[in-house]
Design an enzyme around this catalytic site. Structure first.
Site, PDB file in Angstrom:
ATOM      1  N   THR C  44       0.632  -0.921   0.059  1.00  0.00           N
ATOM      2  CA  THR C  44       0.038   0.016  -0.242  1.00  0.00           C
ATOM      3  C   THR C  44       1.110   1.072   0.023  1.00  0.00           C
ATOM      4  OG1 THR C  44      -1.969   1.379   1.014  1.00  0.00           O
ATOM      5  CG2 THR C  44      -0.688   0.016   2.470  1.00  0.00           C
ATOM      6  N   GLU C  45       1.105   1.735  -0.559  1.00  0.00           N
ATOM      7  CA  GLU C  45       1.715   3.401  -1.207  1.00  0.00           C
ATOM      8  C   GLU C  45       1.758   4.190   0.056  1.00  0.00           C
ATOM      9  OE1 GLU C  45      -0.662   2.956  -2.968  1.00  0.00           O
ATOM     10  OE2 GLU C  45      -1.866   4.840  -4.053  1.00  0.00           O
ATOM     11  N   ASN C  46       0.549   4.345   0.695  1.00  0.00           N
ATOM     12  CA  ASN C  46       1.263   4.739   2.228  1.00  0.00           C
ATOM     13  C   ASN C  46       1.712   4.656   2.566  1.00  0.00           C
ATOM     14  OD1 ASN C  46      -1.228   3.325   2.161  1.00  0.00           O
ATOM     15  ND2 ASN C  46      -0.965   4.154   4.272  1.00  0.00           N
TER      16      ASN C  46
END
Lengths: 215, 237, 215, 237
Positions: C44-46
Site C-alpha cells: 500500500t503506497e502510504n
C-alpha cells in the site's frame, strides 16, 4: 605537545544542547573536556547520535562504532540510523557545529585536508559534506607544520575540501574567526604572544584589537 | 520472488568475474565477513567494488582480503585511507578509483534504488569534485549533478532475517539498507534466521522483497570476538 | 455488474511471491480472489507491505490504514515504512505489478485517469509513480463508459497519467496485451463475442488470432 | 537546542498568519489532530499548507476543518480528491493549488531536509507534469527536475516521544518522519511522553535534534475511538 591544549580549547565552543560532529584526532579528544552537567549531542557520521565513552574489553558491541571503526557506547536518548539519513542530517543543516582537522586553512575560510597530490591519497570521505552542511565549521590544528610554516595561509595551496566554509580556527597558539576581509584574532594562548602570532600567521589578520589571552 | 536461504558457498556462485559488487558496511564495521571470505576463496576476478570506504584500518581484513588477492579492478567509494595496500594498487594503476564525497556516494546509491535520475548537491562546489560531476544552476545557485550508482550484486549484513527475507538491523546499519535497494541480486548475511512474525513490522529495516538470498553468517558473539581481537590489536580497548 | 467479474479476472494475474500494488476500487476487490495457498505480497503506497483483510470493529488500528484511509491489518512478515521509502520502492522498480483503474487507455499503452478538464480535479496522487515504476502495469476497467463509448481508444483524449506504460488491459468483456503496433486480444469473456469486442473497441487490435474464451 | 514540551495552545503561537505549514499524515491518517484544532481555534489566516493529500474523505475532518474555516491560501500537495470543500475553493480560485506526483512531492520535502538542490525523476514525463518542472537530459534520457519544498513550521504526529524529543512511530509513519526534517520549527504531537531511555536507539524514527517542541495529543485509545467512529460512519467496518 599542543594536542590536549587544542582539545581543551575546542571544548569551550560547546554549548548545552548543541549537536556536534567531531572529526577524528584532536577534535574527538575534546569530548573528554565537555563541562560537567552540559549535554552535548555528539553525532558520528556513520550513523549515530549521543555516543559516549569507549567501552571496556568484553563490553564492546560490533554494531556500535564511530567513523574510525573504533568501539563506542550509545547513551540513553541516542539514536542509530543508516548512512543516507546521517548525511541528510549533516548536509541538511541539522548539525550545529563540526570541528575537524586540516592541512591548511586560508583567510577566506577555505580549507584543505584531503589530498596532497602525489603523496596523500585517501579520498574526501565525509569531510566535504560536514564542511558544507554544518551550521558552524571550526578548524582545529597546529598553528605551524613540521617545517615551521604557517598552516593559516593567504590562499590554500593544496586541493580544497571546502571553499569559504570556515567560521573559526583553533590552533595551539591562537583562535581566529574568519570575517569579511580576513581573520579576526580572538584569543592568544598564554604561552604565545602577539608578535609570535603575527610572525607565524601567513593569512591576513584584519582585526588585532579584540583579542584576549586564553587561560 | 520470495527470498530463499542458501549456503554461503552457493551464494557466491551468484557473483561472476567482472561483476559490479556492492559491499555493505562502513570501513570494516557491519560488513558481510563470510561472503567476503567466499569471494576470496572463489577467486573472482576483475570486480568493480562499490563500498563507502575501504576495509578495516591497516588492510588485509574484510574487503582488504580482496585487495591482497588482487580481485578488484575498480573501486567506487568516498574513502580509501584505511587500506594502504589498496592505495598502492591505485597508485600503480592496477585499480581504477572513482570517488565522490560520502554523502553524495550514498545518495547516488539511494537514487539507483529509488528510480531517481541523479543527485543534485552543493557539496564539493569549489573543489576538484566539480570535475567529477556536471554543474547545474537552480534558482541562480550552482549545484553538482551526479549519476546514480547501481550494481549487479550487493552483499550486505544485517542482524536478523526472517523466512521471507525481512531484515532487522541492530546498532548502526550504515550503508546496508541503502545498498539492499540498488543491485540486481541482493545477498544478505545475517547473524540469526528467525521465523516469520518474529521481526516486528516496525523493526523491518529492509523488506524481504529487496532480498534474493540470505545466508547464515557469524553469530553476534562470534562477531564480537572478531572485532574485540582487532580492537585489542589496535590498542583501542 | 462486471465489477466482481473483473476482480476475479485480475486475480488470475497473480503469481506466488509476487509484490503487487492494487489501486482503489475494483483492483482492491481482486485481493478477495487470491488463490488459496498463493502468497501475494500487497503493497500500500502510504507505507505498508503484506496487508490483509479489513479488521472488525473494535480491532482496528488507527495507524494501519490503506491509501484510501480505510482500516487494514498487517500480517506477520509485513513491514511498515515512511512515504519516501514507499515511493522509492515503487519508482525504483521493486513492485512486480500494479493494477489500477482508468478513464481511458489507448493502443499505445498510454492511460488517462486523473483529470477531466473542468470537471474532475483531484490531483494525480501516487498514480503516476505506480504507472512509471512498477514492472508490469495492468489496467482494470469497464470496457465502455456510461454513454456506451469504448474506453479503449486510438489515442487518449484526456490528460495522461502515463505515456506508453500499460502492459495489459482487463475489462468486463476482454483482455488485451499492448504490443508493438496496437493491441493483442488475449481473452474474450464467455458472455461476450469477437464481434462485440471488435465493435466496442476503438483502439487498433493488431492480433485477433491468439485469444481464448475466458471461463 | 533541546526539544521542549509545551501545551498545544502554546505551540500554536509558533505559527503565524501567512506561514508555510507542513502537516504530517496521509489523507486523514496519522495526522496531528490536536494541533489542527488549535490552528482552527486560533483562526490563523492565509496559510500555505503543505500536505501529501487533503484531509479525511468527505471533508470537514482534520485538515478539512482548516478548509471550512477558510484559513488556506495555497495548497502544495499531490491529491485533493478527498475533500470536496477544498476542491470548491480551488475552483473558485480562493486557494491556489501546487501539484506534484506523490513520490515526487515527498522526495521534494526530503530534498529540502537533506540539503539537496532538487529532485531528478522520470515520473510524469509525457504528461502535464512536464509543465510543473524543468526538463533535463542525463545520459540521453529525459528527466524532470523539481525544486525542494520546505516550510516555516511542520506539525507532525508520532506515537511516543521522550524528553529529548526523540520520536517513535507505530504502524505506518507516512509523511511524518520526512516532514520532521524540512521545516524551521518542528512541533510533534504524540500519544505518550516517556523518559529518556524508554525508546530504544533503533526505534527512534525521528531524532530529537529535529524536534523543537512536543505536545501531548490524543492517547492511542482516544485516536482509535475517533477513527472507528469515522469508519463506522463510512461503512468501512
Amino acid at each position: 605537545m599542543g594536542r590536549e591544549r587544542i582539545a581543551k580549547r575546542i571544548a569551550k565552543e560547546f554549548k548545552d544542547g548543541m549537536v556536534v560532529n567531531l572529526g577524528i584526532g584532536i577534535p574527538t579528544l575534546s569530548a573528554n573536556y565537555i563541562p560537567e552537567g552540559m549535554k552535548v549531542i555528539l553525532q558520528t557520521e556513520n550513523g549515530g547520535l549521543m555516543f559516549g565513552a569507549a567501552p571496556k574489553r568484553g563490553a564492546t558491541n560490533p554494531d556500535w562504532t564511530n567513523a574510525g571503526t573504533e568501539p563506542i557506547t550509545i547513551m540513553p536518548g541516542g539514536a542509530v540510523f543508516d548512512l543516507a539519513t546521517s548525511f541528510s542530517m549533516i548536509r541538511g543543516g541539522h548539525i550545529d557545529m563540526t570541528v575537524v582537522g586540516a592541512l591548511e586553512v586560508d583567510q577566506e575560510g577555505s580549507v584543505a585536508s584531503w589530498k596532497i597530490p602525489g603523496k596523500l591519497l585517501t579520498g574526501m570521505g565525509g569531510a566535504m559534506d560536514l564542511l558544507y552542511g554544518c551550521k558552524r565549521v571550526v578548524i582545529a590544528m597546529t598553528h605551524i607544520d613540521k617545517h615551521g610554516e604557517s598552516k593559516i595561509r593567504h590562499k590554500c595551496s593544496l586541493p580544497l575540501t571546502g571553499l569559504k566554509v570556515v567560521d573559526t580556527i583553533i590552533t595551539d597558539k591562537a583562535v581566529f574567526d574568519v570575517v569579511e576581509n580576513g581573520l579576526k584574532l580572538i584569543e592568544i594562548d598564554e604561552d604565545s604572544s602577539l608578535d609570535e602570532i603575527i610572525r607565524l600567521t601567513e593569512g591576513n589578520i584584519v582585526n588585532l584589537d579584540d583579542w584576549k589571552l586564553s587561560t | 520472488m520470495m527470498a530463499i536461504q542458501i549456503k554461503p558457498e552457493e551464494a557466491v556462485l551468484k557473483i561472476k568475474d567482472h561483476d559490479s559488487l556492492m559491499i555493505g558496511g562502513f570501513l570494516g564495521a557491519g560488513v558481510p565477513l563470510v561472503m567476503i571470505d567466499q569471494i576470496v576463496e572463489k577467486n573472482l576476478k576483475d570486480l568493480t567494488v562499490i563500498s563507502v570506504g575501504a576495509g578495516y584500518r591497516g588492510g588485509g581484513v574484510d574487503i582488504g582480503k580482496l585487495v591482497l588477492n588482487h580481485q578488484i579492478k575498480k573501486y567506487i567509494t568516498s574513502h580509501v585511507g584505511t587500506d594502504p595496500n589498496l592505495i598502492k594498487q591505485i597508485v600503480a594503476e592496477e585499480v581504477a578509483l572513482d570517488l565522490s564525497p560520502m554523502g553524495t556516494f550514498i545518495e547516488r546509491v539511494r537514487a539507483a534504488g529509488a528510480g531517481l535520475g541523479g543527485v543534485v548537491t552543493p557539496v564539493g562546489l569549489g573543489t576538484e569534485v566539480e570535475e567529477m560531476a556536471d554543474k547545474i544552476v537552480i534558482d541562480g545557485r550552482d549545484y553538482l549533478l551526479f549519476k546514480p550508482i547501481k550494481a549487479d550484486v550487493a552483499i550486505i549484513k544485517a542482524a536478523r532475517c526472517d523466512r521471507m527475507g525481512n531484515l532487522e538491523y541492530h546498532g548502526i546499519a550504515n550503508t546496508n539498507p541503502i545498498m539492499a535497494t540498488a543491485a540486481d541480486i541482493v545477498i544478505a548475511e545475517v547473524e540469526e534466521i528467525v521465523e516469520v512474525g518474529e521481526i516486528k513490522n516496525e523493526a523491518v529495516g529492509t523488506a524481504g522483497i529487496f532480498v534474493d538470498y540470505y545466508v547464515q553468517g557469524y553469530s553476534f558473539e562470534e562477531r564480537k570476538a572478531i572485532y574485540e581481537d582487532l580492537w585489542i590489536a589496535g590498542n583501542k580497548i
